[in-house]
Design a protein around this motif. Structure first.
Motif, short mmCIF file in Angstrom:
data_model
loop_
_atom_site.label_atom_id
_atom_site.label_comp_id
_atom_site.label_asym_id
_atom_site.label_seq_id
_atom_site.Cartn_x
_atom_site.Cartn_y
_atom_site.Cartn_z
N ILE A 33 -8.60 -29.64 -18.42
CA ILE A 33 -8.49 -29.59 -16.95
C ILE A 33 -8.88 -30.94 -16.36
O ILE A 33 -8.22 -31.45 -15.44
CB ILE A 33 -9.39 -28.47 -16.38
CG1 ILE A 33 -8.86 -27.10 -16.77
CG2 ILE A 33 -9.54 -28.60 -14.86
CD1 ILE A 33 -7.54 -26.72 -16.14
N ILE A 34 -9.95 -31.52 -16.85
CA ILE A 34 -10.42 -32.80 -16.32
C ILE A 34 -9.41 -33.90 -16.62
O ILE A 34 -9.16 -34.76 -15.77
CB ILE A 34 -11.82 -33.14 -16.85
CG1 ILE A 34 -12.84 -32.10 -16.38
CG2 ILE A 34 -12.25 -34.55 -16.44
CD1 ILE A 34 -12.91 -31.93 -14.86
N SER A 39 -6.19 -33.62 -16.82
CA SER A 39 -5.12 -33.43 -15.83
C SER A 39 -5.56 -33.89 -14.45
O SER A 39 -4.78 -34.49 -13.70
CB SER A 39 -4.69 -31.97 -15.77
OG SER A 39 -4.11 -31.58 -16.98
N TYR A 40 -6.80 -33.61 -14.11
CA TYR A 40 -7.34 -34.04 -12.83
C TYR A 40 -7.35 -35.57 -12.73
O TYR A 40 -6.98 -36.14 -11.70
CB TYR A 40 -8.75 -33.47 -12.65
CG TYR A 40 -9.45 -33.91 -11.40
CD1 TYR A 40 -9.00 -33.51 -10.14
CD2 TYR A 40 -10.57 -34.74 -11.46
CE1 TYR A 40 -9.65 -33.91 -8.98
CE2 TYR A 40 -11.22 -35.14 -10.31
CZ TYR A 40 -10.75 -34.74 -9.08
OH TYR A 40 -11.39 -35.15 -7.93
N ASP A 48 -15.77 -38.92 -4.67
CA ASP A 48 -14.88 -40.02 -5.04
C ASP A 48 -15.65 -41.12 -5.76
O ASP A 48 -15.24 -41.59 -6.82
CB ASP A 48 -14.19 -40.56 -3.78
CG ASP A 48 -13.23 -41.67 -4.07
OD1 ASP A 48 -12.18 -41.38 -4.68
OD2 ASP A 48 -13.51 -42.82 -3.69
N ASN A 72 -18.62 -23.96 -7.70
CA ASN A 72 -18.12 -25.33 -7.75
C ASN A 72 -18.16 -26.00 -6.38
O ASN A 72 -18.40 -27.20 -6.29
CB ASN A 72 -16.70 -25.36 -8.32
CG ASN A 72 -16.68 -25.05 -9.80
OD1 ASN A 72 -17.72 -24.92 -10.45
ND2 ASN A 72 -15.49 -24.92 -10.36
N SER A 119 -12.53 -37.57 -20.64
CA SER A 119 -12.44 -36.26 -19.99
C SER A 119 -13.46 -35.29 -20.56
O SER A 119 -13.99 -34.44 -19.84
CB SER A 119 -11.02 -35.68 -20.08
OG SER A 119 -10.67 -35.33 -21.39
N VAL A 131 -14.43 -26.25 -16.02
CA VAL A 131 -14.01 -27.64 -15.93
C VAL A 131 -13.99 -28.25 -17.34
O VAL A 131 -14.67 -29.23 -17.62
CB VAL A 131 -14.92 -28.46 -14.99
CG1 VAL A 131 -14.71 -28.09 -13.54
CG2 VAL A 131 -16.40 -28.31 -15.37
N GLN A 154 -5.40 -37.60 -14.14
CA GLN A 154 -4.01 -38.01 -13.91
C GLN A 154 -3.63 -37.79 -12.45
O GLN A 154 -3.03 -38.65 -11.81
CB GLN A 154 -3.05 -37.23 -14.81
CG GLN A 154 -3.16 -37.55 -16.28
CD GLN A 154 -2.31 -36.60 -17.11
OE1 GLN A 154 -2.35 -35.39 -16.92
NE2 GLN A 154 -1.54 -37.17 -18.02
N ALA A 155 -3.98 -36.63 -11.92
CA ALA A 155 -3.57 -36.25 -10.57
C ALA A 155 -4.16 -37.16 -9.50
O ALA A 155 -3.51 -37.43 -8.49
CB ALA A 155 -3.95 -34.80 -10.29
N ILE A 156 -5.38 -37.62 -9.70
CA ILE A 156 -6.02 -38.45 -8.67
C ILE A 156 -5.81 -39.94 -8.89
O ILE A 156 -6.29 -40.75 -8.11
CB ILE A 156 -7.52 -38.13 -8.53
CG1 ILE A 156 -8.30 -38.48 -9.80
CG2 ILE A 156 -7.72 -36.68 -8.13
CD1 ILE A 156 -9.81 -38.38 -9.65
N SER A 176 -16.36 -33.68 -18.27
CA SER A 176 -16.50 -32.23 -18.32
C SER A 176 -17.94 -31.84 -18.58
O SER A 176 -18.50 -30.98 -17.87
CB SER A 176 -15.59 -31.66 -19.41
OG SER A 176 -15.85 -30.30 -19.64
#
Length: 146
Positions: free
Chosen positions: A116-117, A119-120, A68, A53, A97, A112, A122-124, A101
């Motif tokens: 998981i994506i 959640s990612y 980004d 990764n 997502s 991925v 959301q996190a970013i 993925s």
């Protein structure tokens, strides 16, 4: 404190402070060292995915200018404000997502999946999934994308 956060200092030290440039250069000797480091995951596929990764991340940076830019391009560089009444309304994954993925896997990423994506995202800050009555729900976000 969650399980991961207890282990974070161990991973940070073992993985060169999460420097993906260095991780992408790991060879078989470093991989073997990681697999024998007490406290780290012992799943061979997951450990190899950390290295794979990092390489895929660098490839995306090279191709798109930055990761980004790549990830935000899916939402036209604007956050998505969902309109959920309660946390039980928030899905584990969605169409976007799932698409990201699939695309990441085409770029060589592993482990991925859509959940998981999601959640990612959301996190970013791409997804704002705060409940409508939450103080952190941003009524000002233009969410033309979704």
């Amino acid at each position: 404190m969650g399980y991961y956060f207890k282990k974070e200092p161990l991973y940070e030290q073992a993985l060169d402070h999460f420097d993906y440039h260095l991780i992408a250069l790991y060879d078989q000797n470093k991989y073997n060292e990681l697999m024998h480091t007490e406290g780290l995951i012992k799943n061979h596929l997951k450990m190899q995915a950390i290295i794979t990764n990092a390489k895929a991340f660098l490839d995306i940076q090279k191709q798109y200018g930055s990761f980004d830019y790549f990830i935000w391009s899916y939402v036209h560089h604007k956050p998505v404000l969902h309109h959920y009444q309660s946390s039980q309304d928030i899905p584990a994954f969605d169409e976007l997502s799932t698409q990201i993925s699939k695309d990441l896997k085409k770029h060589g990423f592993r482990f991925v999946g859509p959940t998981i994506i999601y959640s990612y995202l959301q996190a970013i800050g791409i997804y704002n999934d705060h409940e409508i009555n939450c103080d952190f729900y941003d009524h000002e976000i233009n969410c033309d994308f979704y």
